[in-house]
Design an enzyme around this catalytic site. Sequence first.
Site, short mmCIF file in Angstrom:
data_model
loop_
_atom_site.label_atom_id
_atom_site.label_comp_id
_atom_site.label_asym_id
_atom_site.label_seq_id
_atom_site.Cartn_x
_atom_site.Cartn_y
_atom_site.Cartn_z
N CYS A 3 19.41 51.11 -18.73
CA CYS A 3 20.48 50.66 -19.62
C CYS A 3 21.80 50.74 -18.85
O CYS A 3 21.78 50.75 -17.61
CB CYS A 3 20.51 51.47 -20.92
SG CYS A 3 20.83 53.23 -20.71
N ARG A 9 20.21 54.88 -24.45
CA ARG A 9 18.98 54.14 -24.70
C ARG A 9 17.86 54.44 -23.71
O ARG A 9 16.73 54.75 -24.11
CB ARG A 9 19.26 52.62 -24.71
CG ARG A 9 20.12 52.19 -25.86
CD ARG A 9 20.70 50.79 -25.65
NE ARG A 9 21.66 50.77 -24.56
CZ ARG A 9 22.26 49.69 -24.10
NH1 ARG A 9 21.97 48.51 -24.64
NH2 ARG A 9 23.14 49.76 -23.12
N ASP A 117 23.57 48.66 -28.08
CA ASP A 117 24.13 49.86 -27.48
C ASP A 117 24.69 50.75 -28.59
O ASP A 117 25.63 50.35 -29.29
CB ASP A 117 25.24 49.45 -26.51
CG ASP A 117 25.75 50.62 -25.70
OD1 ASP A 117 25.51 51.78 -26.10
OD2 ASP A 117 26.40 50.38 -24.67
P1 4NP Z 1 23.59 53.54 -22.78
O1 4NP Z 1 24.96 53.68 -23.63
O2 4NP Z 1 23.81 52.35 -21.86
O3 4NP Z 1 22.57 53.27 -23.83
O4 4NP Z 1 23.40 54.84 -22.05
C1 4NP Z 1 26.21 53.82 -23.01
C2 4NP Z 1 26.60 55.05 -22.54
C3 4NP Z 1 27.86 55.20 -21.96
C4 4NP Z 1 28.69 54.10 -21.84
C5 4NP Z 1 28.27 52.87 -22.30
C6 4NP Z 1 27.03 52.72 -22.89
N1 4NP Z 1 29.98 54.26 -21.26
O5 4NP Z 1 30.74 53.28 -21.29
O6 4NP Z 1 30.30 55.34 -20.74
#
Ligand code: 4NP
Length: 144
Positions: A3, A9, A117
Amino acid sequence: MVCLGNICRSPLAEGILKSKVDPSKIIVESAGTGGWHAGELPDPRSISIAQKYGLDITDQRGRKFSAYDFETYDYIFVMDNSNYRDVVQLAKDEIEKQKVQLILDEIFPGENVDVPDPYFGGEHGFENVYKMLDDACEKIAERL
Ligand code: 4NP
């Protein structure tokens, strides 16, 4: 399992698929296309939803996806279309590119559906994501 941040995720996808396969035969790992959370634990909301369904994902630490992962892994499941673009960009040839697949293609083939997300949302988003990933991982585990 890939991800963006590797804290919401993909750690869930890693934990869920690991729980459905024989670890002596199949290695499951996760990574993020971004490196901001490298070395960190999964998001507390992911830890909590996993715990609710009997999975402990607190042994995981964030890491950034690397082109080397194409050589290590047979399948690369990405959570959304933006992850797909970022990962495919690092593929050195068509064979590597073919390893990359949207994870929800497992349950909605050809429909191009993203795992939303949940980072900026509430707890409900994590429940939703967990259920989608559980269904998709069930299919993957059967196939493997
Ligand atoms: P992930 O969610 O891609 O599902 O781990 C996110 C976690 C952190 C960030 C964006 C999406 N961030 O911008 O730090």
